[in-house]
Design a protein around this motif. Structure first.
Motif, PDB file in Angstrom:
ATOM      1  N   TYR A  81     -26.836 -52.486 -10.443  1.00  0.00           N
ATOM      2  CA  TYR A  81     -25.849 -51.464 -10.765  1.00  0.00           C
ATOM      3  C   TYR A  81     -25.931 -50.279  -9.812  1.00  0.00           C
ATOM      4  O   TYR A  81     -26.960 -50.045  -9.168  1.00  0.00           O
ATOM      5  CB  TYR A  81     -26.030 -50.997 -12.211  1.00  0.00           C
ATOM      6  N   ASN A  82     -24.833 -49.546  -9.740  1.00  0.00           N
ATOM      7  CA  ASN A  82     -24.743 -48.315  -8.960  1.00  0.00           C
ATOM      8  C   ASN A  82     -24.515 -47.143  -9.893  1.00  0.00           C
ATOM      9  O   ASN A  82     -23.994 -47.316 -10.998  1.00  0.00           O
ATOM     10  CB  ASN A  82     -23.571 -48.366  -7.974  1.00  0.00           C
ATOM     11  N   ALA A  83     -24.891 -45.958  -9.456  1.00  0.00           N
ATOM     12  CA  ALA A  83     -24.608 -44.739 -10.211  1.00  0.00           C
ATOM     13  C   ALA A  83     -24.590 -43.571  -9.242  1.00  0.00           C
ATOM     14  O   ALA A  83     -25.378 -43.537  -8.289  1.00  0.00           O
ATOM     15  CB  ALA A  83     -25.642 -44.508 -11.307  1.00  0.00           C
ATOM     16  N   VAL A  84     -23.692 -42.621  -9.484  1.00  0.00           N
ATOM     17  CA  VAL A  84     -23.545 -41.472  -8.589  1.00  0.00           C
ATOM     18  C   VAL A  84     -23.400 -40.203  -9.414  1.00  0.00           C
ATOM     19  O   VAL A  84     -22.614 -40.157 -10.367  1.00  0.00           O
ATOM     20  CB  VAL A  84     -22.306 -41.632  -7.674  1.00  0.00           C
ATOM     21  N   PHE A  85     -24.180 -39.174  -9.044  1.00  0.00           N
ATOM     22  CA  PHE A  85     -24.051 -37.842  -9.610  1.00  0.00           C
ATOM     23  C   PHE A  85     -23.226 -36.988  -8.656  1.00  0.00           C
ATOM     24  O   PHE A  85     -23.470 -36.971  -7.450  1.00  0.00           O
ATOM     25  CB  PHE A  85     -25.434 -37.196  -9.761  1.00  0.00           C
ATOM     26  N   VAL A  86     -22.277 -36.277  -9.201  1.00  0.00           N
ATOM     27  CA  VAL A  86     -21.506 -35.300  -8.429  1.00  0.00           C
ATOM     28  C   VAL A  86     -21.734 -33.933  -9.077  1.00  0.00           C
ATOM     29  O   VAL A  86     -21.560 -33.788 -10.293  1.00  0.00           O
ATOM     30  CB  VAL A  86     -20.002 -35.643  -8.424  1.00  0.00           C
ATOM     31  N   GLU A  87     -22.124 -32.957  -8.281  1.00  0.00           N
ATOM     32  CA  GLU A  87     -22.344 -31.602  -8.776  1.00  0.00           C
ATOM     33  C   GLU A  87     -21.278 -30.695  -8.176  1.00  0.00           C
ATOM     34  O   GLU A  87     -21.201 -30.539  -6.956  1.00  0.00           O
ATOM     35  CB  GLU A  87     -23.735 -31.113  -8.398  1.00  0.00           C
ATOM     36  N   ALA A  88     -20.435 -30.118  -9.040  1.00  0.00           N
ATOM     37  CA  ALA A  88     -19.334 -29.267  -8.601  1.00  0.00           C
ATOM     38  C   ALA A  88     -19.464 -27.893  -9.244  1.00  0.00           C
ATOM     39  O   ALA A  88     -20.046 -27.737 -10.323  1.00  0.00           O
ATOM     40  CB  ALA A  88     -17.997 -29.899  -8.968  1.00  0.00           C
ATOM     41  N   ALA A  89     -18.901 -26.894  -8.567  1.00  0.00           N
ATOM     42  CA  ALA A  89     -19.063 -25.509  -9.005  1.00  0.00           C
ATOM     43  C   ALA A  89     -18.512 -25.274 -10.396  1.00  0.00           C
ATOM     44  O   ALA A  89     -19.156 -24.655 -11.245  1.00  0.00           O
ATOM     45  CB  ALA A  89     -18.405 -24.577  -8.000  1.00  0.00           C
ATOM     46  N   ALA A  90     -17.311 -25.752 -10.670  1.00  0.00           N
ATOM     47  CA  ALA A  90     -16.682 -25.517 -11.976  1.00  0.00           C
ATOM     48  C   ALA A  90     -16.930 -26.663 -12.948  1.00  0.00           C
ATOM     49  O   ALA A  90     -17.211 -26.439 -14.126  1.00  0.00           O
ATOM     50  CB  ALA A  90     -15.180 -25.292 -11.794  1.00  0.00           C
ATOM     51  N   ALA A  91     -16.828 -27.900 -12.482  1.00  0.00           N
ATOM     52  CA  ALA A  91     -16.964 -29.057 -13.369  1.00  0.00           C
ATOM     53  C   ALA A  91     -18.400 -29.295 -13.798  1.00  0.00           C
ATOM     54  O   ALA A  91     -18.654 -29.922 -14.822  1.00  0.00           O
ATOM     55  CB  ALA A  91     -16.415 -30.306 -12.683  1.00  0.00           C
ATOM     56  N   GLY A  92     -19.368 -28.797 -13.005  1.00  0.00           N
ATOM     57  CA  GLY A  92     -20.770 -29.039 -13.318  1.00  0.00           C
ATOM     58  C   GLY A  92     -21.199 -30.423 -12.863  1.00  0.00           C
ATOM     59  O   GLY A  92     -20.746 -30.922 -11.831  1.00  0.00           O
ATOM     60  N   GLN A  93     -22.073 -31.069 -13.632  1.00  0.00           N
ATOM     61  CA  GLN A  93     -22.602 -32.378 -13.265  1.00  0.00           C
ATOM     62  C   GLN A  93     -21.763 -33.493 -13.880  1.00  0.00           C
ATOM     63  O   GLN A  93     -21.515 -33.514 -15.082  1.00  0.00           O
ATOM     64  CB  GLN A  93     -24.053 -32.521 -13.728  1.00  0.00           C
ATOM     65  N   LEU A  94     -21.332 -34.420 -13.022  1.00  0.00           N
ATOM     66  CA  LEU A  94     -20.579 -35.591 -13.463  1.00  0.00           C
ATOM     67  C   LEU A  94     -21.342 -36.835 -13.014  1.00  0.00           C
ATOM     68  O   LEU A  94     -21.898 -36.870 -11.918  1.00  0.00           O
ATOM     69  CB  LEU A  94     -19.186 -35.597 -12.830  1.00  0.00           C
TER      70      LEU A  94
END
Length: 430
Positions: A285-298
């Motif tokens: 499996y794959n998994a990715v964290f995205v950290e954005a200023a307004a959205a936070g952690q996705l």
């Protein structure tokens, strides 16, 4: 809808993904037509050789002349699934020149030549979509370039290669060595006969380049990505990680530098705490964290490869570009307005786990500690074991730059009491 002409699709490549795309286009024809607003029709399938049984694909649609297929003036969308740089590059630019939109899963070509492909598509007002190029079925490209278009993305970190994750997972859970885990991955079909692209990090680096370019609105090429594979990871490394409450994953990390004036992109194995969500990503499996200023952690998680999962991403793009054909418009193109430089990895700051083979005698630890202090690398913990004149020394540092750590290791290798540097691994995700 019944009065609208069918939108014609040319399929380049009919391997595991291409054959599944063709099957789903036929099986889901009514649903696709309803979602798009017009029927879609498979107008031709380009393959390397004919005479092979391809269930569900009429023989009259199969051709070995891919160039003639994409030059047909009636083709609305070209789906490219042959991979590699050539002839894929020429075929895509030819498709654009003849007014066709393109859906591709070709990560290597996009990481190498994405800007010129986007320019060719923009010049004709057609689409270039490539959700399938990164993380298989996981919706990731479109959220980055559309859903988060109004936000500032600061970091993308994740597991982007299923083969290496399977190998490292087996090494972690069973105690197997690298060669044994690779053999199992090959037997199960997760690893290719030549696994170099996966295990040396080339596949993940191409995906990292694509994601960094989208996330930071700047052009990041494959050669800009610092790359290290997993072939040197040993069972001892996995055991050392376990003692720290960690596991080892091959991570792709794309982030803005602290001053926000540049970005870095790197792929390398790292220890991550078992409490981190990426530590629980098992098998292929794959998994990715995205950290954005307004959205936070996705977090985005799912199967990162395979015929059906990847075909799902291709068909999602197909629906989008077909809708644009009907409306007379196109979707988002390249966004590289920021033009941030890609910084070398020397300035990246993280912790390190270093294993040294040293002489088992008094004063060795003091000599080693002095070298770390000389290069401003602070030591967090030290563990030493010795027997019969030989010893191992495991040092875990506080946060330091890659450049400082590299200088430290070079100095350690010159010490008479250090027999060798057994392993160096970053510690991430804390």
């Amino acid at each position: 809808m019944s009065e609208r002409r069918p939108l014609k699709v040319a399929l380049l490549g009919c391997g595991s993904v291409g054959s599944e795309v063709a099957r789903l286009m036929t099986a889901n024809a009514a649903d696709l037509a309803a979602r798009i607003g017009a029927p879609v029709e498979l107008a031709g399938v380009a393959v390397r050789r004919t005479g092979v049984d391809r269930p569900g694909i009429p023989d009259e649609l199969v051709t070995t002349d891919a160039t003639a297929l994409v030059k047909r003036g009636d083709i609305d969308v070209v789906i490219e699934l042959i991979g590699g740089l050539e002839p894929a590059r020429t075929l895509l630019t030819t498709a654009f020149a003849h007014g066709a939109s393109v859906v591709t899963g070709n990560k290597a070509l996009l990481a190498e030549d994405g800007p010129s492909l986007h320019a060719a598509a923009d010049s004709r007002g057609v689409d270039l979509y490539y959700e399938a190029a990164v993380a298989g079925a996981i919706p990731l490209v479109r959220p980055l370039r559309e859903s988060l278009a109004g936000d500032r993305v600061d970091r993308v970190i994740g597991i982007l290669n299923g083969t290496t994750n399977f190998i490292l997972d087996r090494m972690d859970t069973s105690g197997a060595g690298y060669a044994e885990a690779l053999e199992e991955a090959t037997a199960l079909g997760y690893a290719e006969a030549d696994p170099t692209a996966d295990v040396e990090g080339y596949d993940a680096a191409a995906k990292a380049a694509i994601l960094a370019g989208i996330a930071f609105h700047t052009r990041v090429r494959f050669d800009d990505v610092h790359r290290q594979g997993i072939t040197e990871i040993t069972a001892a490394d996995m055991a050392a990680a376990a003692r720290m409450g960690c596991t080892v994953k091959l991570l792709a990390i794309c982030e803005r530098t602290p001053d926000g004036r540049s970005v870095t992109a790197r792929v390398h194995p790292a220890m991550i705490p078992l409490t981190h969500p990426l530590a629980s990503v098992r098998e292929a499996y794959n998994a990715v964290f995205v950290e954005a200023a307004a959205a936070g952690q996705l977090m985005f998680y799912g199967p990162g490869a395979g015929g059906a999962p990847t075909a799902s991403a291709v068909l999602g793009d197909l629906v989008a570009v077909c809708r644009h054909r009907l409306s007379g418009g196109s979707g988002p193109g390249e966004s590289a307005y920021a033009q941030l430089p890609v910084a070398p990895p020397g300035g990246v700051v993280t912790r390190y786990h270093i294993s040294l083979d040293v002489a088992d005698r008094a004063g060795v630890l003091a000599h080693v500690a002095a070298v770390f202090a000389e290069h401003d690398v602070s030591i967090d913990t030290v563990r030493q074991q010795g027997k019969d004149g030989e010893a191992s020394l495991v040092v875990v540092t506080h946060r330091a730059t890659d450049a400082a750590l590299a200088a430290t290791v070079e100095a350690l290798r010159r010490l008479e009491t250090v027999r060798g540097v057994a392993s160096i691994m970053r510690v991430e995700g804390e």
